[in-house]
Design a protein around this motif. Structure first.
Motif, PDB file in Angstrom:
ATOM      1  N   THR A  62      62.657  37.098  15.143  1.00  0.00           N
ATOM      2  CA  THR A  62      63.290  38.376  14.827  1.00  0.00           C
ATOM      3  C   THR A  62      63.695  38.441  13.357  1.00  0.00           C
ATOM      4  O   THR A  62      63.598  39.499  12.736  1.00  0.00           O
ATOM      5  N   ALA A 109      59.246  47.977  14.130  1.00  0.00           N
ATOM      6  CA  ALA A 109      60.497  48.192  14.863  1.00  0.00           C
ATOM      7  C   ALA A 109      60.234  48.196  16.369  1.00  0.00           C
ATOM      8  O   ALA A 109      61.029  47.654  17.147  1.00  0.00           O
ATOM      9  N   SER A 110      59.108  48.773  16.769  1.00  0.00           N
ATOM     10  CA  SER A 110      58.749  48.769  18.186  1.00  0.00           C
ATOM     11  C   SER A 110      58.478  47.346  18.668  1.00  0.00           C
ATOM     12  O   SER A 110      58.913  46.954  19.759  1.00  0.00           O
ATOM     13  N   ARG A 112      59.748  44.639  17.392  1.00  0.00           N
ATOM     14  CA  ARG A 112      61.035  43.945  17.413  1.00  0.00           C
ATOM     15  C   ARG A 112      61.813  44.285  18.675  1.00  0.00           C
ATOM     16  O   ARG A 112      62.435  43.421  19.278  1.00  0.00           O
ATOM     17  N   MET A 113      61.780  45.551  19.071  1.00  0.00           N
ATOM     18  CA  MET A 113      62.500  45.953  20.279  1.00  0.00           C
ATOM     19  C   MET A 113      61.889  45.318  21.523  1.00  0.00           C
ATOM     20  O   MET A 113      62.601  44.946  22.455  1.00  0.00           O
ATOM     21  N   GLN A 114      60.566  45.168  21.548  1.00  0.00           N
ATOM     22  CA  GLN A 114      59.909  44.609  22.729  1.00  0.00           C
ATOM     23  C   GLN A 114      60.052  43.100  22.814  1.00  0.00           C
ATOM     24  O   GLN A 114      60.042  42.547  23.909  1.00  0.00           O
ATOM     25  N   SER A 116      62.590  41.176  21.207  1.00  0.00           N
ATOM     26  CA  SER A 116      63.943  40.643  21.048  1.00  0.00           C
ATOM     27  C   SER A 116      64.487  40.221  22.397  1.00  0.00           C
ATOM     28  O   SER A 116      64.294  40.896  23.407  1.00  0.00           O
TER      29      SER A 116
END
Length: 170
Positions: A62, A109-110, A112-114, A116
């Motif tokens: 991350t 960002a997508s 990272r969200m998936q 994390s």
């Protein structure tokens, strides 16, 4: 301060060791858990604590994604600044480069969200007329994509994004 004056007035040859008698705004203790702030902490101390907590609790993957996203923000900002100062003669090139930076930021960002890891905190419950739907068990059985699938989607989306950006330049 009185301890220093007292130590200076004594004739002993041993240097006085500094002992902090006043509590610092960041009270850290290894055995007591995470660091906490006093109520009168300054903005610098708050930012320092947030940065230390971010570095200590964020996984390496991350951190790399966040560094890449910061790089993309810098590239997009420099492109915009160049367009504003030097002019935008090849406007298609500016639009293509800027949209590539913004699009890659969104894709990252997508990703990272998936990828994390959840922090263990529960979702805030919604209060209102739809509160009962947030507590239904069908959300517990939601299937999440694996890290490999998320990365494959990221690569596929990046290829499509850059294909359109290169074609838009002319």
């Amino acid at each position: 301060m009185p301890a220093k004056r007292h130590a200076a007035s004594t004739a002993s040859a041993a240097p006085a060791s500094p002992t902090p008698n006043t509590p610092t705004p960041l009270s850290k203790s290894l055995s007591s858990g995470p660091a906490t702030l006093k109520s009168n902490a300054s903005a610098v101390e708050i930012a320092q604590l947030v940065w230390e907590q971010y570095l200590s609790s964020t996984p390496q993957r991350t951190l790399l994604l966040d560094a890449f996203m910061a790089f993309l923000v810098l590239v997009g900002g420099l492109q915009f600044l160049y367009c504003a100062l030097a002019g935008n003669y090849p406007f298609n090139a500016f639009l293509s480069g800027f949209s590539a930076a913004v699009g890659q930021f969104v894709l990252t960002a997508s990703l990272r969200m998936q990828t994390s890891e959840p922090t263990g905190q529960s979702k805030p419950s919604s209060k209102g007329k739809n509160a009962r739907f947030a507590e239904e068990p069908e959300e517990q059985g939601a299937v999440t994509a694996s890290h490999e699938r998320a990365f494959a989607d990221y690569i596929f989306g990046s290829l499509i994004l850059h294909f359109f950006c290169v074609n838009f330049i002319n």
